[in-house]
Motif scaffolding. Structure first.
Motif, PDB file in Angstrom:
ATOM      1  N   THR A 201     -15.865  -3.090  -5.651  1.00 44.72           N
ATOM      2  CA  THR A 201     -16.344  -4.174  -4.789  1.00 44.72           C
ATOM      3  C   THR A 201     -15.789  -4.024  -3.376  1.00 44.72           C
ATOM      4  N   LEU A 202     -14.494  -3.779  -3.276  1.00 43.05           N
ATOM      5  CA  LEU A 202     -13.847  -3.711  -1.958  1.00 43.05           C
ATOM      6  C   LEU A 202     -14.220  -2.458  -1.188  1.00 43.05           C
ATOM      7  N   LEU A 203     -14.506  -1.377  -1.894  1.00 43.66           N
ATOM      8  CA  LEU A 203     -14.897  -0.142  -1.206  1.00 43.66           C
ATOM      9  C   LEU A 203     -16.196  -0.329  -0.425  1.00 43.66           C
ATOM     10  N   GLN A 204     -17.016  -1.276  -0.860  1.00 46.33           N
ATOM     11  CA  GLN A 204     -18.264  -1.552  -0.142  1.00 46.33           C
ATOM     12  C   GLN A 204     -17.999  -2.112   1.258  1.00 46.33           C
ATOM     13  N   LEU A 205     -16.784  -2.634   1.470  1.00 45.76           N
ATOM     14  CA  LEU A 205     -16.414  -3.184   2.777  1.00 45.76           C
ATOM     15  C   LEU A 205     -15.762  -2.150   3.676  1.00 45.76           C
ATOM     16  N   GLY A 206     -15.511  -0.961   3.140  1.00 47.00           N
ATOM     17  CA  GLY A 206     -14.804   0.049   3.906  1.00 47.00           C
ATOM     18  C   GLY A 206     -13.297  -0.042   3.783  1.00 47.00           C
ATOM     19  N   LEU A 207     -12.824  -0.910   2.896  1.00 42.43           N
ATOM     20  CA  LEU A 207     -11.386  -1.063   2.693  1.00 42.43           C
ATOM     21  C   LEU A 207     -10.835   0.091   1.868  1.00 42.43           C
ATOM     22  N   GLU A 208      -9.582   0.413   2.082  1.00 39.61           N
ATOM     23  CA  GLU A 208      -8.877   1.359   1.233  1.00 39.61           C
ATOM     24  C   GLU A 208      -8.098   0.569   0.186  1.00 39.61           C
ATOM     25  N   VAL A 209      -7.978   1.135  -1.001  1.00 46.28           N
ATOM     26  CA  VAL A 209      -7.386   0.399  -2.114  1.00 46.28           C
ATOM     27  C   VAL A 209      -6.173   1.132  -2.663  1.00 46.28           C
ATOM     28  N   LEU A 210      -5.075   0.388  -2.804  1.00 44.91           N
ATOM     29  CA  LEU A 210      -3.893   0.851  -3.510  1.00 44.91           C
ATOM     30  C   LEU A 210      -3.833   0.114  -4.841  1.00 44.91           C
ATOM     31  N   GLU A 211      -3.322   0.757  -5.880  1.00 47.65           N
ATOM     32  CA  GLU A 211      -3.337   0.141  -7.207  1.00 47.65           C
ATOM     33  C   GLU A 211      -1.971   0.204  -7.879  1.00 47.65           C
ATOM     34  N   CYS A 212      -1.604  -0.898  -8.536  1.00 47.07           N
ATOM     35  CA  CYS A 212      -0.427  -0.950  -9.408  1.00 47.07           C
ATOM     36  C   CYS A 212      -0.853  -1.556 -10.738  1.00 47.07           C
ATOM     37  N   GLN A 213      -0.176  -1.147 -11.815  1.00 43.28           N
ATOM     38  CA  GLN A 213      -0.575  -1.557 -13.155  1.00 43.28           C
ATOM     39  C   GLN A 213       0.174  -2.784 -13.668  1.00 43.28           C
ATOM     40  N   ASP A 214       1.200  -3.217 -12.958  1.00 44.18           N
ATOM     41  CA  ASP A 214       1.915  -4.426 -13.373  1.00 44.18           C
ATOM     42  C   ASP A 214       2.687  -4.985 -12.199  1.00 44.18           C
ATOM     43  N   GLY A 215       3.211  -6.196 -12.366  1.00 45.93           N
ATOM     44  CA  GLY A 215       3.891  -6.867 -11.280  1.00 45.93           C
ATOM     45  C   GLY A 215       5.171  -6.191 -10.852  1.00 45.93           C
ATOM     46  N   LEU A 216       5.907  -5.643 -11.807  1.00 45.31           N
ATOM     47  CA  LEU A 216       7.168  -4.988 -11.468  1.00 45.31           C
ATOM     48  C   LEU A 216       6.926  -3.750 -10.612  1.00 45.31           C
ATOM     49  N   GLN A 217       5.885  -3.004 -10.942  1.00 43.61           N
ATOM     50  CA  GLN A 217       5.521  -1.822 -10.155  1.00 43.61           C
ATOM     51  C   GLN A 217       5.124  -2.225  -8.744  1.00 43.61           C
ATOM     52  N   ALA A 218       4.375  -3.306  -8.628  1.00 40.15           N
ATOM     53  CA  ALA A 218       3.947  -3.777  -7.308  1.00 40.15           C
ATOM     54  C   ALA A 218       5.137  -4.262  -6.491  1.00 40.15           C
ATOM     55  N   LEU A 219       6.042  -5.003  -7.126  1.00 41.27           N
ATOM     56  CA  LEU A 219       7.207  -5.517  -6.410  1.00 41.27           C
ATOM     57  C   LEU A 219       8.079  -4.375  -5.907  1.00 41.27           C
ATOM     58  N   SER A 220       8.206  -3.338  -6.718  1.00 35.54           N
ATOM     59  CA  SER A 220       8.983  -2.168  -6.309  1.00 35.54           C
ATOM     60  C   SER A 220       8.364  -1.506  -5.084  1.00 35.54           C
ATOM     61  N   LEU A 221       7.032  -1.413  -5.058  1.00 41.88           N
ATOM     62  CA  LEU A 221       6.335  -0.828  -3.911  1.00 41.88           C
ATOM     63  C   LEU A 221       6.570  -1.651  -2.655  1.00 41.88           C
ATOM     64  N   LEU A 222       6.412  -2.973  -2.775  1.00 38.73           N
ATOM     65  CA  LEU A 222       6.577  -3.854  -1.622  1.00 38.73           C
ATOM     66  C   LEU A 222       8.015  -3.821  -1.098  1.00 38.73           C
ATOM     67  N   LYS A 223       8.981  -3.876  -1.996  1.00 38.72           N
ATOM     68  CA  LYS A 223      10.380  -3.844  -1.573  1.00 38.72           C
ATOM     69  C   LYS A 223      10.736  -2.494  -0.948  1.00 38.72           C
ATOM     70  N   GLY A 224      10.113  -1.432  -1.473  1.00 37.29           N
ATOM     71  CA  GLY A 224      10.346  -0.109  -0.898  1.00 37.29           C
ATOM     72  C   GLY A 224       9.922  -0.051   0.556  1.00 37.29           C
TER      73      GLY A 224
END
Length: 314
Positions: A201-224
């Motif tokens: 859906t978002l690719l139709q807007l020209g956005l780039e997408v990053l993906e994480c499979q769970d909240g802990l993985q996402a939090l680690s990315l953001l804190k990094g």
């Protein structure tokens, strides 16, 4: 069995504490399976079914539950197990996903267990990409440890229901669409099917997408990013997170984001198949900016455009 679910409404505080309750059942085998209690409306003995000509091969028929016609999905065959004859001892788990009601035909229903999301683990890599699991966990029953496989219901439903990711006429804002190109969005969801639908859906807007499979993985990315001196809002336009995920759910993830002054201003949208006033209350409690019910591409696009307007000051 319906009495097991009588106090579901009293359990809603568990999710905010990174906890959940699983309804466990079997599918005519020794293996235990489970789904989150919050998706379950009730459990009943399998009623008589009316055949539906032309229906998907995994739909066993239509059940009439208190005047409501509910499609019944044979969960055993839907996840690729060898079909077995339906018998009078089977049960029907009636659920609500993505604003639709459906029943899942299962065998023996065991019990409900209270778990922490930290005890819910992603399926092993050796399971392959085509498996129907979002996670696994372990429980002790009668002195023995058993593996519980948590079913990716969204994948099951996506193979029966065709979700249309086309964006309706009039939804796209041509005035800001060029500004979308190159901006990034973080998707956090344990279901590969859900991530794919949001991504497409978002690719139709020209956005780039990053993906994480769970909240802990996402939090680690953001804190990094924060630890590297980067501003999170410069890295991504917004974060779109599921509610239910192994190790850390979306509510807890949002709470952690809001508690860290380095990224507390990140725009967070909760994208969930859970329904009802409970989610609205949780959104306010933990500080999500928007609630989006899966899978509604127009709403998803609308939220992305709303966030970009904020960034652009329009």
């Amino acid at each position: 069995m319906a009495s097991i679910l009588d106090s579901v409404d009293q359990r809603t505080q568990l999710v905010g504490e990174n906890r959940l309750e699983l309804l466990m059942f079997r599918l005519g085998s020794k293996q235990l399976f489970a789904i989150n209690v919050f998706k379950v409306r009730e459990v009943v003995k399998l009623p008589s079914l009316n055949k539906m000509p032309g229906a998907h091969h995994n739909i066993s028929g239509i059940a009439n539950i208190r005047g409501i016609s509910i499609p019944v999905i044979n969960l055993r065959s839907a996840i690729g197990m060898r079909p077995v004859p339906i018998n009078s001892e089977d049960n029907l788990i009636i659920t609500e996903y993505n604003r639709t009601i459906q029943g899942f035909l299962v065998g023996q229903v065991a019990n409900i267990v209270n778990m922490t999301w930290k005890d819910i683990l992603p399926p092993p890599r050796s399971a392959g990409r085509s498996n129907y699991l979002t996670a696994i966990t372990r429980v002790f029953r009668e002195g023995n440890e058993e593996i519980v496989e948590i079913i990716d219901v969204e994948k099951v439903l996506a193979e029966i229901i065709t979700y249309d990711i086309r964006i309706s006429d009039g939804v796209l804002d041509s005035g800001i669409l060029p500004e979308m190109h190159g901006r990034k969005v973080l998707i956090v969801d344990d279901s590969s099917t859900a991530r794919r639908l949001v991504r497409e859906t978002l690719l139709q807007l020209g956005l780039e997408v990053l993906e994480c499979q769970d909240g802990l993985q996402a939090l680690s990315l953001l804190k990094g990013w924060c630890d590297e001196g980067k501003k999170v809002t410069d890295e991504i336009l917004l974060m779109i997170t599921d509610a239910e995920m192994p190790e850390m759910d979306g509510y807890r993830l949002t709470h952690e984001v809001r508690s860290d002054p380095r990224m507390s201003d990140l725009f967070v949208a909760l994208n969930t198949s859970l329904s009802g006033n409970f989610n609205e209350a949780m959104v306010k409690k933990v500080g999500c900016d928007r609630l989006i019910s899966k899978f509604q591409p127009d709403l998803l696009v609308g939220v992305a455009q709303e966030r970009l307007r904020q960034v652009l000051g329009r």
